[in-house]
Design an enzyme around this catalytic site. Sequence first.
Site, PDB file in Angstrom:
ATOM      1  N   ARG A   1      -8.535  23.237  26.853  1.00  0.00           N
ATOM      2  CA  ARG A   1      -8.377  24.490  26.113  1.00  0.00           C
ATOM      3  C   ARG A   1      -9.748  24.924  25.622  1.00  0.00           C
ATOM      4  NH1 ARG A   1      -5.402  21.640  20.923  1.00  0.00           N
ATOM      5  NH2 ARG A   1      -6.991  20.092  20.630  1.00  0.00           N
TER       6      ARG A   1
ATOM      7  N   LYS B   1      -1.351  25.121  26.065  1.00  0.00           N
ATOM      8  CA  LYS B   1      -1.382  23.841  26.773  1.00  0.00           C
ATOM      9  C   LYS B   1      -0.671  23.968  28.129  1.00  0.00           C
ATOM     10  CE  LYS B   1      -0.483  19.857  24.513  1.00  0.00           C
ATOM     11  NZ  LYS B   1      -1.260  18.635  24.673  1.00  0.00           N
TER      12      LYS B   1
ATOM     13  N   GLY C   1      -2.453  19.161  15.384  1.00  0.00           N
ATOM     14  CA  GLY C   1      -1.750  18.212  14.529  1.00  0.00           C
ATOM     15  C   GLY C   1      -0.636  18.810  13.684  1.00  0.00           C
TER      16      GLY C   1
ATOM     17  N   CYS D   1     -15.622  52.917   1.451  1.00  0.00           N
ATOM     18  CA  CYS D   1     -16.419  52.018   0.619  1.00  0.00           C
ATOM     19  C   CYS D   1     -15.567  51.078  -0.236  1.00  0.00           C
ATOM     20  CB  CYS D   1     -17.412  52.796  -0.237  1.00  0.00           C
ATOM     21  SG  CYS D   1     -16.617  53.880  -1.423  1.00  0.00           S
TER      22      CYS D   1
ATOM     23  N   MET E   1       2.254  20.282  14.744  1.00  0.00           N
ATOM     24  CA  MET E   1       3.623  20.094  15.237  1.00  0.00           C
ATOM     25  C   MET E   1       3.783  18.684  15.802  1.00  0.00           C
ATOM     26  SD  MET E   1       4.467  23.788  16.783  1.00  0.00           S
ATOM     27  CE  MET E   1       2.930  24.000  17.606  1.00  0.00           C
TER      28      MET E   1
ATOM     29  N   HIS F   1      -8.978  14.009  12.724  1.00  0.00           N
ATOM     30  CA  HIS F   1      -8.342  15.157  12.067  1.00  0.00           C
ATOM     31  C   HIS F   1      -9.288  15.909  11.132  1.00  0.00           C
ATOM     32  CE1 HIS F   1      -5.879  17.111   8.946  1.00  0.00           C
ATOM     33  NE2 HIS F   1      -5.153  17.463   9.976  1.00  0.00           N
TER      34      HIS F   1
ATOM     35  N   SER G   1     -15.928  59.845   1.146  1.00  0.00           N
ATOM     36  CA  SER G   1     -15.978  58.385   1.243  1.00  0.00           C
ATOM     37  C   SER G   1     -14.656  57.857   0.695  1.00  0.00           C
ATOM     38  CB  SER G   1     -17.157  57.835   0.446  1.00  0.00           C
ATOM     39  OG  SER G   1     -17.138  56.430   0.532  1.00  0.00           O
TER      40      SER G   1
ATOM     41  N   ARG H   1       5.610  17.231  24.135  1.00  0.00           N
ATOM     42  CA  ARG H   1       4.607  17.766  23.205  1.00  0.00           C
ATOM     43  C   ARG H   1       4.814  19.253  22.977  1.00  0.00           C
ATOM     44  NH1 ARG H   1      -0.204  14.046  24.031  1.00  0.00           N
ATOM     45  NH2 ARG H   1       0.300  13.032  25.995  1.00  0.00           N
TER      46      ARG H   1
ATOM     47  N   TYR I   1     -18.858  55.642   9.132  1.00  0.00           N
ATOM     48  CA  TYR I   1     -19.385  54.350   8.676  1.00  0.00           C
ATOM     49  C   TYR I   1     -18.386  53.645   7.777  1.00  0.00           C
ATOM     50  CZ  TYR I   1     -20.374  56.525   4.132  1.00  0.00           C
ATOM     51  OH  TYR I   1     -20.246  57.164   2.925  1.00  0.00           O
TER      52      TYR I   1
HETATM   53  C1  PEP Z   1     -12.441  52.246  -4.463  1.00  0.00           C
HETATM   54  O1  PEP Z   1     -11.631  52.664  -5.278  1.00  0.00           O
HETATM   55  O2  PEP Z   1     -12.143  51.879  -3.333  1.00  0.00           O
HETATM   56  C2  PEP Z   1     -13.858  52.139  -4.824  1.00  0.00           C
HETATM   57  C3  PEP Z   1     -14.758  51.791  -3.939  1.00  0.00           C
HETATM   58  O3  PEP Z   1     -14.193  52.333  -6.125  1.00  0.00           O
HETATM   59  P1  PEP Z   1     -13.954  51.264  -7.296  1.00  0.00           P
HETATM   60  O4  PEP Z   1     -13.542  49.994  -6.662  1.00  0.00           O
HETATM   61  O5  PEP Z   1     -15.233  51.184  -8.019  1.00  0.00           O
HETATM   62  O6  PEP Z   1     -12.858  51.915  -8.062  1.00  0.00           O
END
Ligand code: PEP
Length: 906
Positions: free
Chosen positions: A371, A27, A107, A864, A109, A489, A797, A98, A884
């Site tokens: 803002r 502000k 809202g 993963c 603070m 609000h 992975s 303010r 990835y």
């Molecule tokens: C992990 O351990 O991150 C994984 C992807 O395998 P899971 O969650 O199946 O153990």
Amino acid sequence: MEKKRVYTFGNGAAEGRADMKNLLGGKGANLAEMNLIGVPVPPGFTITTEVCTEYNELGKDYVVSVLKDEVEKAIEEIERLTGTKFGDKDNPCLVSVRSGARVSMPGMMDTVLNLGLNDESVEGIAKKTGNARFAWDSYRRFIQMYGDVVLGLKPQTKEDIDPFEEIMDEVKQAKGIHNDTELSTEDLKELVKRFKLAVKERTGNDFPENPWDQLWGAVCAVFDSWMNERAIFYRKMNNIPEEWGTAVNVQAMVYGNMGNTSGTGVAFTRDAATGEDIFNGEYLINAQGEDVVAGVRTPQQITLEGSRRWAKQQGISEEERAAKYPSLEESMPECAKELIEVQQKLEDYFKDMQDLEFTIQDGKLWLLQTRSGKRTGGAMVKIAMDMLRQGYIDEKTALKRCDPEKLDELLHPVFDKKALSAAKPVTRGIPASPGAATGQIVFHADEAEEWASNGKKVILCRIETSPEDLRGMATAQGILTARGGMTSHAAVVARGMGKCCVSAANNMVIDYKARTLTINGKEMKEGDWISIDGTTGYVYEGKIQTQDAELNDDFSALMELADKYARMEVRTNADTPRDARTARNFGAKGIGLCRTEHMFFEDDKILAMREMILAKDEQGRRKALEKLLPLQKTDFKGIFRTMDGLPVTIRLLDPPLHEFVPHDEKGQMEMAKVMGISYKDIHDRVEDLIEANPMLGLRGCRLGNLYPEITEMQARAIIEAALELKKEGVEAIPEIMVPLTGIVHEFKAQKEIIESTIKKVFSEQNDSVEYKIGTMIEIPRAALTAHRIAEEADFFSFGTNDLTQMTFGYSRDDVAKFLPMYIDKGFLKHDPFAVLDQKGVGRLMRMAIQEGRSVKPTLKCGLCGEHGGEPSSVKFCHTIGLNYVSCSPFRVPIARLAAAQAAIEG
Ligand code: PEP
Ligand code: MG
């Protein structure tokens, strides 16, 4: 030189600038900048956010002593510019105080208005303005606000009653009045007297008459409000660090409640709900800012076009609209024209959709705030892409403007079209925040929380919400209010949360005591089902099925842009063709994790699986595996077909075997019958499988090494599926993944089994396909010996779920018992199973990648675990050079955008 703690602004000059948000708060920085670009802003000054930290560390006396000189000078400057005098009885200088943090916390603070009024100066204001009613109304508002905020009279619990509200109700009742605007000057004087008595009764002290005492009290109260419960909750929810602190803005008062040539309002340079490029907003004549936010009176629209649209939604005729709710363009055309010019100037300057607060005092327009406006996920994408096309911003800025987490809202459900066509709306309100929601009616925020924690879906129905309702709003499916508008609000907060909200539902009456809501004579009770559509504003009785959202062209364009800049690919975790299809539609570039164990739970497979596990010897296992082979092959074919041409990482069986077997007598009897062996044999085998700590027991590649025939069967099923599809012209690209490797020899042994099986299948079929064999890195020892494993593996992975579990030594299943306490105490900033721990787990990953690539420079590395769809974790993955990340299908767009942002930020 003494540190500068106060920055002044006014009359086209300012000591601060827009890029000083960290120091001056959002502000304060923008108030300074507006002065510099010639937008009319009442003069004032900003006390820096650093002072808030000093206040919390060193206390009130210290802060007042170091601020005194600078604040006194800054007040003199306001006096000079306004021609008034702070504390003067005839011509007093009145100010607002303010809060203003780096990012807006609507809202959360505290604010004090009309500061500087006392028993003497109220008369001065009455004389000066010739409007005694106005002077006394301002005074009673001041005492009320100051009493609540600074002197602590505000109710702390639901049972507490605000003494000021109570007195107000008594006076109104005695006079037979419903509206505050009907109070006479004499009534207001009476209120002031009684308010002051209430202060004396509650606090033991007189209401402070000295404006300097008032000012320091208010400044400190604003600093205190940084640490109030709702501000802390909001910060936690939005990941705002406590160290940031809030600035305090002190500014000359301007009044929107000086009669019918005054007013106040809030506006957006584009539509905050849809992103449409139209200026829109609401105002009230003869009102102060809090009247708009409180939603007590029906706000009017600024533009004529907006006003007509609003009337149509509300079912109000053009005649009634023009007579009762004219637009600002109709009621104050000069001011509306200036406001339209100013909003364009601000958007052109800041190059983003702005959320403005303005006040018109006696026909003169003042801007009180600008803002970047909060917006829905849909509006965020549309505004970014529109502004890119309109030449306001470049591609990288468009990508940076979009918050990956907010894309989630675009994927929000809408009502199932068929179910909706059968439903009849009971009323319509303002479509305050899009999406569709269905749930049971509850009327109080704490009950919404309680019901939701019991697994119920609720719609929080309120006359109007307040910041106290935040937790309940966060747990509800949607919010429905009887009052308010687009800027009240409920609307602002729901949009910020990405939660569906309908406000100002027509003819809806809520009775909190009876726990009912009535719409056009139809009564609904607590617990009844109701459905709301925050995109259209319609409210329906009963339950309506919802369905997934359909994505629009702007979304696709943004995603394409993201892929142009991202260096990391995004894959998905999917175990079924349906999930794989969803993820592919969201742009997944392959499957990063197919958990094969999930495929065994379906009816036809679970019996054969159980037979395999419960078999006494290898021969028995092989017999059962033969039954499983064709079933697995069919599953793999379904996934390969969906992902035609894209890599599919299939993980060999991972979880402990006892998860698959029946633990009840009935199930065990059934298996005994199927397998033709005694119940006792089955029972003993099941007992035998029980482990003290199965997460660290017989799972992952330990299974495949103990029972190589399982690995053989899975490798065969994968490769046979790929070969059969090849004949159909489908390109399957299998990547076989060994779970839970900790020692290179474990992996080597599995790899040998897989390779010899594949060789066999190739020669049986006289055909071949490309494949890879890699491993999960999810045990710290695997990360620590990555160079050894990389010599053998085609890819890594990172299974960050297990890697987090084993690096911290926190059981994935039991962590909830102490995690909230660890976060409260500040030992951990986040749940490490949701947000990757970069310092520990991340360090192991970085090391493993470096060591792995030192022996195999082309080693492909992915992630993963659940972190693959969390933006800050995705960005970290980019910086350590992953190829990835893989996440659940609905997180794929979020990860794509985060990956692009990581690449842009470098
Ligand atoms: C992990 O351990 O991150 C994984 C992807 O395998 P899971 O969650 O199946 O153990
Ligand atoms: Mg794992």
